[in-house]
Scaffold this motif. Sequence first.
Motif, PDB file in Angstrom:
ATOM      1  N   LEU A 168       0.829  -1.204   0.000  1.00 46.84           N
ATOM      2  CA  LEU A 168       0.000   0.000   0.000  1.00 46.84           C
ATOM      3  C   LEU A 168       0.863   1.252   0.000  1.00 46.84           C
ATOM      4  N   CYS A 169       0.340   2.285  -0.617  1.00 45.59           N
ATOM      5  CA  CYS A 169       0.959   3.607  -0.515  1.00 45.59           C
ATOM      6  C   CYS A 169      -0.172   4.563  -0.179  1.00 45.59           C
ATOM      7  N   ILE A 170       0.011   5.325   0.876  1.00 47.62           N
ATOM      8  CA  ILE A 170      -1.118   6.126   1.360  1.00 47.62           C
ATOM      9  C   ILE A 170      -1.098   7.556   0.865  1.00 47.62           C
ATOM     10  N   MET A 171      -0.023   7.963   0.195  1.00 45.47           N
ATOM     11  CA  MET A 171       0.076   9.364  -0.231  1.00 45.47           C
ATOM     12  C   MET A 171      -0.325   9.503  -1.700  1.00 45.47           C
ATOM     13  N   GLY A 174       3.738   8.098  -5.102  1.00 50.60           N
ATOM     14  CA  GLY A 174       5.094   8.386  -5.553  1.00 50.60           C
ATOM     15  C   GLY A 174       5.527   9.825  -5.364  1.00 50.60           C
ATOM     16  N   CYS A 176       5.299  11.355  -2.524  1.00 48.41           N
ATOM     17  CA  CYS A 176       5.463  11.490  -1.088  1.00 48.41           C
ATOM     18  C   CYS A 176       6.872  12.003  -0.809  1.00 48.41           C
ATOM     19  N   LEU A 178       8.281  11.881   2.268  1.00 54.91           N
ATOM     20  CA  LEU A 178       8.872  11.270   3.456  1.00 54.91           C
ATOM     21  C   LEU A 178      10.247  10.698   3.128  1.00 54.91           C
ATOM     22  N   PRO A 187      11.129   8.767  -4.124  1.00 56.16           N
ATOM     23  CA  PRO A 187      10.700   7.391  -4.418  1.00 56.16           C
ATOM     24  C   PRO A 187      10.276   7.244  -5.865  1.00 56.16           C
ATOM     25  N   CYS A 193      11.094   3.561  -1.699  1.00 51.40           N
ATOM     26  CA  CYS A 193      10.823   4.535  -0.631  1.00 51.40           C
ATOM     27  C   CYS A 193      11.913   4.470   0.432  1.00 51.40           C
ATOM     28  N   THR A 230       9.641   1.096   6.270  1.00 48.96           N
ATOM     29  CA  THR A 230       9.157   2.150   5.367  1.00 48.96           C
ATOM     30  C   THR A 230       8.592   3.243   6.265  1.00 48.96           C
ATOM     31  N   CYS A 232       6.300   5.501   6.212  1.00 47.96           N
ATOM     32  CA  CYS A 232       4.855   5.661   6.435  1.00 47.96           C
ATOM     33  C   CYS A 232       4.281   4.511   7.254  1.00 47.96           C
ATOM     34  N   LYS A 233       5.035   3.414   7.360  1.00 46.09           N
ATOM     35  CA  LYS A 233       4.513   2.265   8.103  1.00 46.09           C
ATOM     36  C   LYS A 233       5.245   2.074   9.429  1.00 46.09           C
TER      37      LYS A 233
END
Length: 331
Positions: A168-171, A174, A176, A178, A187, A193, A230, A232-233
């Motif tokens: 999953l990617c929440i932003m 690509g 993002c 972070l 990324p 990422c 990662t 975001c995780k």
Amino acid sequence: MDLVAPAGSPGSLKAALEAGADAVYLGLRDATNARNFPGLNFAPAQLHEVVETAKRFQAQIYVAINTYARAGKWADWKAAVDQAAEANVSALIAADLAVLGYASRTYPDLRLHLSVQASATNWRALRLYRDLFNIRRAVLPRVLSLTQIARLAEHDVVPLEVFGFGSLCIMAEGRCLLSSYACGHSPNNYGACSPAESVAWIPTPGGLETRVAGILIDRFAPEEAAGYPTICKGRFRVENRIRHVFEEPTSLNTLDILPKLAALGIEAIKLEGRQRSPAYIAQVVRTWRAALDACQRDPVHFVPESAWVQALGKLSEGQQTTLGAYARVWR
Ligand code: SF4
């Protein structure tokens, strides 16, 4: 619905085709695709053979030229479009306006699919891409709920492809910052990422720590399975509580809502994972082929078989799966 599978190597391509993919997407070995990992992807000279191999399986090849061209490097993106068109691939997956414009002007018969990287989340955006570039399909970002996808499908601007399984990617896909903030690499153009050279696993008295460019991402108790870090995780302390602030380390799995997606007229299901091994691709594609065929035969009584759920669960991040934004109530 078509099953669109990833391939980062000839082995994965073969695995995906033998397991029953209707189409395989892949990229060239440079920054023109968003999975620009060392050792992955295809040389331009391989594209002809790739297309011929797919034909033997009555499958299609999509080439992802889905990053945004860097200043001063336009020639690379233009060359990628030319090489894919010359190899007679079935479609290009693109997001950059310049790439879409060049491809639609130069090769008007070549199908264009709008990449998830374009982050087109409303029907007016889709209409604009269609009117400007004659896109024939749009891949929707993984941030939309099922209700929002239904609204897009109602407008029937362009056929839709949605993600069915994988990371999953929440932003805004690509884009993002972070990873750029932590490692100095986008990324989008660097392929990852959390680039491997920035990742550290450090045993400490408080547990195993994972860090990206020195930033603490997570700390695991001795019995806990430690996932690849990662940002975001990660688990962070917010208001004195340590938790997954953005997203949990888990994989998307939409088997449960397959009949709903079919009823909306979704044209294709995309599997994430061009960085994955041939064994992973074979297992995931085989499972999804069986599920899609069963759903097509009898959508009313479709229930995911426990063998499929178990097989996909074992291959998921943290051995857990989620419906992600499809079913998320907060927005
Ligand atoms: S760090 Fe997370 S949110 Fe950002 S691009 Fe990667 S997967 Fe997406």
